[in-house]
Design a protein around this motif. Structure first.
Motif, short mmCIF file in Angstrom:
data_model
loop_
_atom_site.label_atom_id
_atom_site.label_comp_id
_atom_site.label_asym_id
_atom_site.label_seq_id
_atom_site.Cartn_x
_atom_site.Cartn_y
_atom_site.Cartn_z
N ASP A 1 0.77 -1.26 0.00
CA ASP A 1 0.00 0.00 0.00
C ASP A 1 0.80 1.31 0.00
O ASP A 1 0.20 2.38 0.04
CB ASP A 1 -1.03 0.05 1.14
N HIS B 1 1.07 -2.98 -7.43
CA HIS B 1 -0.11 -3.20 -6.59
C HIS B 1 -1.30 -2.56 -7.30
O HIS B 1 -2.21 -2.02 -6.69
CB HIS B 1 0.13 -2.57 -5.21
N HIS C 1 -5.79 0.51 -7.31
CA HIS C 1 -6.10 -0.35 -6.16
C HIS C 1 -7.49 -0.97 -6.29
O HIS C 1 -8.25 -1.09 -5.33
CB HIS C 1 -5.98 0.43 -4.84
N PRO D 1 -4.39 -6.23 -5.19
CA PRO D 1 -5.12 -5.52 -4.13
C PRO D 1 -6.24 -6.41 -3.57
O PRO D 1 -6.95 -7.06 -4.34
CB PRO D 1 -5.70 -4.30 -4.86
ZN LIG Z 1 -3.59 -2.90 -0.84
#
Ligand SMILES: [Zn+2]
Length: 308
Positions: A71, A219, A223, A260
Protein backbone atom coordinates in the motif's frame (compact mmCIF):
# COMPACT_ATOMS: atom_id res chain seq x y z
CA UNK A 1 9.46 -28.83 -2.79
CA UNK A 2 10.75 -25.59 -1.30
CA UNK A 3 8.90 -23.98 1.55
CA UNK A 4 8.78 -20.19 1.47
CA UNK A 5 7.31 -18.09 4.27
CA UNK A 6 6.02 -14.84 2.82
CA UNK A 7 5.08 -12.20 5.39
CA UNK A 8 2.72 -9.32 4.67
CA UNK A 9 3.01 -5.93 6.38
CA UNK A 10 0.82 -2.82 6.21
CA UNK A 11 1.20 0.01 8.75
CA UNK A 12 4.56 -0.10 10.62
CA UNK A 13 4.98 2.97 12.84
CA UNK A 14 4.93 4.37 16.35
CA UNK A 15 1.17 4.09 17.12
CA UNK A 16 0.64 4.61 20.86
CA UNK A 17 0.58 8.33 21.55
CA UNK A 18 0.43 9.18 17.84
CA UNK A 19 -2.15 11.23 15.95
CA UNK A 20 -4.07 8.01 15.12
CA UNK A 21 -3.70 5.72 18.15
CA UNK A 22 -6.72 3.65 17.04
CA UNK A 23 -5.09 2.49 13.79
CA UNK A 24 -4.44 -1.24 13.77
CA UNK A 25 -0.81 -1.61 12.77
CA UNK A 26 2.60 -2.81 13.93
CA UNK A 27 4.60 -0.68 16.37
CA UNK A 28 8.09 0.01 15.03
CA UNK A 29 9.60 -1.56 18.18
CA UNK A 30 7.53 -4.70 17.50
CA UNK A 31 8.83 -4.70 13.94
CA UNK A 32 12.43 -4.62 15.19
CA UNK A 33 11.75 -7.48 17.63
CA UNK A 34 10.07 -9.43 14.83
CA UNK A 35 13.11 -8.93 12.58
CA UNK A 36 15.34 -10.20 15.43
CA UNK A 37 13.11 -13.28 15.67
CA UNK A 38 13.04 -13.85 11.91
CA UNK A 39 16.79 -13.36 11.54
CA UNK A 40 17.48 -16.01 14.15
CA UNK A 41 14.86 -18.51 12.95
CA UNK A 42 14.70 -18.00 9.18
CA UNK A 43 16.85 -16.95 6.22
CA UNK A 44 15.41 -13.68 4.98
CA UNK A 45 15.71 -13.72 1.18
CA UNK A 46 15.52 -10.95 -1.40
CA UNK A 47 12.86 -10.66 -4.11
CA UNK A 48 15.58 -11.32 -6.70
CA UNK A 49 16.35 -14.64 -5.02
CA UNK A 50 12.67 -15.59 -5.07
CA UNK A 51 12.38 -14.65 -8.76
CA UNK A 52 15.54 -16.65 -9.52
CA UNK A 53 14.01 -19.66 -7.80
CA UNK A 54 10.77 -19.34 -9.79
CA UNK A 55 12.39 -18.66 -13.19
CA UNK A 56 15.65 -20.61 -13.02
CA UNK A 57 14.94 -23.02 -10.18
CA UNK A 58 17.95 -21.65 -8.34
CA UNK A 59 17.85 -23.06 -4.80
CA UNK A 60 16.71 -20.95 -1.86
CA UNK A 61 18.20 -21.41 1.60
CA UNK A 62 16.18 -23.59 3.96
CA UNK A 63 13.58 -21.78 6.06
CA UNK A 64 13.46 -19.00 3.50
CA UNK A 65 11.39 -15.99 4.46
CA UNK A 66 10.38 -13.05 2.24
CA UNK A 67 9.14 -9.70 3.56
CA UNK A 68 6.42 -7.83 1.64
CA UNK A 69 4.97 -4.37 2.36
CA UNK A 70 1.62 -3.33 0.85
CA UNK A 71 0.00 0.00 0.00
CA UNK A 72 2.91 2.45 -0.24
CA UNK A 73 2.72 3.96 3.25
CA UNK A 74 5.23 6.61 4.24
CA UNK A 75 5.94 4.28 7.20
CA UNK A 76 7.79 2.07 4.77
CA UNK A 77 10.18 4.81 3.76
CA UNK A 78 10.47 6.41 7.18
CA UNK A 79 10.75 3.37 9.49
CA UNK A 80 11.07 0.15 7.51
CA UNK A 81 13.72 1.18 4.98
CA UNK A 82 16.34 2.38 7.53
CA UNK A 83 15.84 -0.76 9.63
CA UNK A 84 16.24 -3.09 6.65
CA UNK A 85 19.28 -1.20 5.36
CA UNK A 86 20.89 -1.31 8.81
CA UNK A 87 20.45 -5.08 8.89
CA UNK A 88 21.52 -5.52 5.27
CA UNK A 89 18.12 -7.00 4.41
CA UNK A 90 15.85 -6.37 1.45
CA UNK A 91 12.06 -6.34 1.16
CA UNK A 92 9.40 -6.08 -1.54
CA UNK A 93 7.21 -2.97 -1.59
CA UNK A 94 3.90 -2.68 -3.42
CA UNK A 95 2.64 0.90 -3.71
CA UNK A 96 -0.56 1.52 -5.72
CA UNK A 97 0.16 4.19 -8.36
CA UNK A 98 -2.81 6.44 -7.53
CA UNK A 99 -1.80 6.93 -3.90
CA UNK A 100 1.77 7.88 -4.83
CA UNK A 101 1.39 9.85 -8.04
CA UNK A 102 -2.00 11.43 -7.46
CA UNK A 103 -1.91 11.61 -3.71
CA UNK A 104 -5.37 10.07 -3.49
CA UNK A 105 -6.57 8.23 -0.40
CA UNK A 106 -7.32 4.55 -0.97
CA UNK A 107 -10.91 3.77 0.08
CA UNK A 108 -9.65 1.10 2.43
CA UNK A 109 -7.50 3.67 4.30
CA UNK A 110 -10.26 6.28 4.45
CA UNK A 111 -12.51 3.65 6.05
CA UNK A 112 -9.78 2.65 8.58
CA UNK A 113 -9.32 6.26 9.63
CA UNK A 114 -13.05 6.99 9.93
CA UNK A 115 -13.62 3.89 12.04
CA UNK A 116 -10.57 4.46 14.24
CA UNK A 117 -11.44 8.15 14.81
CA UNK A 118 -15.02 7.46 15.92
CA UNK A 119 -16.20 5.49 18.93
CA UNK A 120 -19.84 5.35 17.90
CA UNK A 121 -20.47 2.89 15.09
CA UNK A 122 -24.26 3.35 15.36
CA UNK A 123 -23.88 7.05 14.67
CA UNK A 124 -21.65 6.28 11.66
CA UNK A 125 -24.22 3.85 10.28
CA UNK A 126 -26.96 6.48 10.73
CA UNK A 127 -24.84 9.07 8.94
CA UNK A 128 -24.16 6.62 6.15
CA UNK A 129 -27.86 5.77 5.74
CA UNK A 130 -28.80 9.46 5.68
CA UNK A 131 -26.21 10.24 3.03
CA UNK A 132 -27.47 7.32 0.93
CA UNK A 133 -31.04 8.68 1.15
CA UNK A 134 -29.82 12.11 0.19
CA UNK A 135 -28.00 10.70 -2.84
CA UNK A 136 -31.12 8.94 -4.08
CA UNK A 137 -31.00 5.41 -2.63
CA UNK A 138 -34.46 4.43 -1.37
CA UNK A 139 -35.15 3.50 2.25
CA UNK A 140 -36.26 0.02 1.13
CA UNK A 141 -33.02 -0.54 -0.77
CA UNK A 142 -30.94 0.54 2.24
CA UNK A 143 -32.91 -1.85 4.43
CA UNK A 144 -32.28 -4.64 1.94
CA UNK A 145 -28.52 -3.84 1.92
CA UNK A 146 -28.46 -3.89 5.70
CA UNK A 147 -30.06 -7.34 5.82
CA UNK A 148 -27.63 -8.65 3.22
CA UNK A 149 -24.35 -7.03 4.33
CA UNK A 150 -24.84 -6.28 8.03
CA UNK A 151 -23.62 -9.72 9.07
CA UNK A 152 -21.09 -10.04 11.88
CA UNK A 153 -17.94 -12.15 11.45
CA UNK A 154 -15.17 -13.01 13.89
CA UNK A 155 -13.48 -9.62 13.45
CA UNK A 156 -16.36 -7.15 13.04
CA UNK A 157 -19.83 -6.71 14.41
CA UNK A 158 -22.80 -6.39 12.06
CA UNK A 159 -22.84 -2.56 12.00
CA UNK A 160 -19.11 -2.34 11.22
CA UNK A 161 -19.35 -4.98 8.52
CA UNK A 162 -22.26 -3.13 6.89
CA UNK A 163 -20.37 0.17 7.03
CA UNK A 164 -17.21 -1.31 5.50
CA UNK A 165 -18.92 -3.27 2.75
CA UNK A 166 -21.20 -0.43 1.65
CA UNK A 167 -18.18 1.84 1.28
CA UNK A 168 -15.80 -0.78 -0.10
CA UNK A 169 -17.88 -2.09 -2.98
CA UNK A 170 -21.67 -2.17 -2.56
CA UNK A 171 -22.52 1.43 -3.52
CA UNK A 172 -21.57 2.79 -6.98
CA UNK A 173 -17.96 4.03 -7.15
CA UNK A 174 -18.76 7.77 -7.44
CA UNK A 175 -21.23 7.64 -4.57
CA UNK A 176 -18.78 5.78 -2.35
CA UNK A 177 -16.13 8.41 -2.99
CA UNK A 178 -18.54 11.24 -2.24
CA UNK A 179 -19.81 9.71 1.00
CA UNK A 180 -16.30 8.79 2.14
CA UNK A 181 -15.02 12.30 1.61
CA UNK A 182 -17.95 13.82 3.58
CA UNK A 183 -17.67 11.35 6.47
CA UNK A 184 -13.89 11.60 6.49
CA UNK A 185 -13.90 15.37 6.86
CA UNK A 186 -16.59 15.15 9.54
CA UNK A 187 -15.15 12.33 11.67
CA UNK A 188 -11.39 12.54 11.13
CA UNK A 189 -11.43 16.35 11.16
CA UNK A 190 -9.06 16.92 8.24
CA UNK A 191 -9.53 16.46 4.49
CA UNK A 192 -8.55 13.26 2.70
CA UNK A 193 -6.03 15.30 0.67
CA UNK A 194 -4.31 16.51 3.84
CA UNK A 195 -3.95 13.02 5.22
CA UNK A 196 -2.92 11.36 1.98
CA UNK A 197 0.22 13.46 1.66
CA UNK A 198 1.23 12.33 5.15
CA UNK A 199 0.10 8.75 4.73
CA UNK A 200 1.74 7.68 1.46
CA UNK A 201 5.26 7.91 0.06
CA UNK A 202 6.06 10.53 -2.55
CA UNK A 203 7.37 9.50 -5.98
CA UNK A 204 10.79 10.57 -4.81
CA UNK A 205 10.62 8.30 -1.76
CA UNK A 206 9.60 5.32 -3.86
CA UNK A 207 12.58 6.04 -6.12
CA UNK A 208 14.80 6.06 -3.03
CA UNK A 209 13.50 2.62 -2.04
CA UNK A 210 14.62 1.36 -5.45
CA UNK A 211 18.01 3.08 -5.30
CA UNK A 212 18.53 1.66 -1.78
CA UNK A 213 18.25 -1.88 -3.14
CA UNK A 214 14.62 -2.59 -2.25
CA UNK A 215 12.27 -4.30 -4.70
CA UNK A 216 9.24 -2.31 -5.87
CA UNK A 217 6.44 -4.20 -7.64
CA UNK A 218 2.89 -3.65 -8.86
CA UNK A 219 -0.11 -3.20 -6.59
CA UNK A 220 -2.25 -1.98 -9.48
CA UNK A 221 -2.81 1.58 -10.50
CA UNK A 222 -6.17 2.38 -8.84
CA UNK A 223 -6.10 -0.35 -6.16
CA UNK A 224 -9.15 -2.00 -7.76
CA UNK A 225 -10.48 -5.35 -6.71
CA UNK A 226 -9.35 -6.82 -10.04
CA UNK A 227 -11.85 -9.67 -10.10
CA UNK A 228 -14.69 -7.14 -10.07
CA UNK A 229 -13.71 -5.26 -13.26
CA UNK A 230 -13.68 -6.43 -16.87
CA UNK A 231 -10.66 -7.57 -18.88
CA UNK A 232 -10.01 -4.22 -20.59
CA UNK A 233 -10.23 -2.24 -17.37
CA UNK A 234 -7.87 -4.72 -15.68
CA UNK A 235 -5.46 -4.42 -18.59
CA UNK A 236 -5.46 -0.60 -18.47
CA UNK A 237 -4.93 -0.70 -14.72
CA UNK A 238 -2.02 -3.14 -14.89
CA UNK A 239 -0.34 -1.32 -17.80
CA UNK A 240 -0.61 1.97 -15.97
CA UNK A 241 0.97 0.40 -12.88
CA UNK A 242 3.84 -0.87 -15.04
CA UNK A 243 4.41 2.62 -16.48
CA UNK A 244 4.61 3.85 -12.90
CA UNK A 245 7.19 1.17 -12.05
CA UNK A 246 9.24 2.26 -15.03
CA UNK A 247 9.10 5.87 -13.89
CA UNK A 248 10.45 5.05 -10.44
CA UNK A 249 13.19 2.85 -11.90
CA UNK A 250 11.71 -0.48 -10.79
CA UNK A 251 11.96 -3.59 -13.01
CA UNK A 252 9.17 -4.28 -15.50
CA UNK A 253 10.39 -7.63 -16.76
CA UNK A 254 9.79 -10.69 -14.60
CA UNK A 255 7.96 -8.25 -12.35
CA UNK A 256 5.91 -9.13 -9.29
CA UNK A 257 2.18 -8.50 -8.85
CA UNK A 258 0.57 -8.05 -5.45
CA UNK A 259 -3.20 -8.23 -6.00
CA UNK A 260 -5.12 -5.52 -4.13
CA UNK A 261 -7.36 -7.33 -1.58
CA UNK A 262 -5.75 -10.53 -2.87
CA UNK A 263 -8.42 -10.56 -5.61
CA UNK A 264 -7.82 -11.89 -9.13
CA UNK A 265 -9.53 -14.05 -11.76
CA UNK A 266 -8.60 -15.89 -14.98
CA UNK A 267 -8.40 -12.60 -16.88
CA UNK A 268 -5.88 -11.26 -14.35
CA UNK A 269 -3.72 -14.37 -14.65
CA UNK A 270 -3.67 -14.23 -18.44
CA UNK A 271 -2.74 -10.53 -18.30
CA UNK A 272 0.12 -11.32 -15.94
CA UNK A 273 1.41 -13.94 -18.38
CA UNK A 274 0.99 -11.60 -21.34
CA UNK A 275 2.82 -8.75 -19.58
CA UNK A 276 5.76 -10.87 -18.42
CA UNK A 277 5.13 -11.12 -14.68
CA UNK A 278 7.03 -13.79 -12.75
CA UNK A 279 5.13 -13.94 -9.47
CA UNK A 280 1.74 -12.99 -7.99
CA UNK A 281 1.15 -12.77 -4.25
CA UNK A 282 -2.28 -13.18 -2.65
CA UNK A 283 -3.71 -12.98 0.87
CA UNK A 284 -4.42 -16.68 1.24
CA UNK A 285 -3.04 -17.45 4.70
CA UNK A 286 -0.38 -20.20 4.76
CA UNK A 287 3.24 -20.90 3.84
CA UNK A 288 4.01 -21.24 0.12
CA UNK A 289 5.28 -24.50 -1.37
CA UNK A 290 7.27 -23.51 -4.42
CA UNK A 291 7.04 -26.18 -7.09
CA UNK A 292 3.48 -27.00 -6.00
CA UNK A 293 1.83 -23.60 -5.69
CA UNK A 294 1.23 -21.72 -8.93
CA UNK A 295 3.77 -18.82 -9.00
CA UNK A 296 0.90 -16.37 -9.65
CA UNK A 297 -1.01 -17.58 -6.59
CA UNK A 298 1.50 -17.50 -3.75
CA UNK A 299 -0.06 -17.35 -0.27
CA UNK A 300 1.21 -15.09 2.51
CA UNK A 301 1.18 -15.00 6.28
CA UNK A 302 0.53 -11.81 8.21
CA UNK A 303 2.93 -10.07 10.60
CA UNK A 304 0.39 -10.93 13.33
CA UNK A 305 1.10 -14.63 12.78
CA UNK A 306 4.62 -14.12 14.23
CA UNK A 307 5.96 -12.86 17.58
CA UNK A 308 6.21 -9.06 17.71
ZN1 LIG B 1 -3.59 -2.90 -0.84
Amino acid sequence: MTELTIIMYHYVRPIIGSEFPGIKGLEIEGFKRQLDFLESNYSIVSSEQVIDKIINNKALPSKACWLTFDDGYKDHYQYVLPELVKRNLSGAFFPPRVAIQENEMLDVNSIHHILSSSNDINKLVDDLKNLCLKLGISGDKIHEYYKKYGVANRFDKAETKFFKRMLQYVLPEQMRKEILSILFKKVVGISEAELSSKLYMSVDEVQKLVSSGMYVGSHGSMHYRLDSIDFQKQKDDILSSLEFLEEVGAPTSNWIMCYPYGAYNYATLSLLREQGASIGVTIEVRKANLGIDHPFKLPRLDTNDFPQ
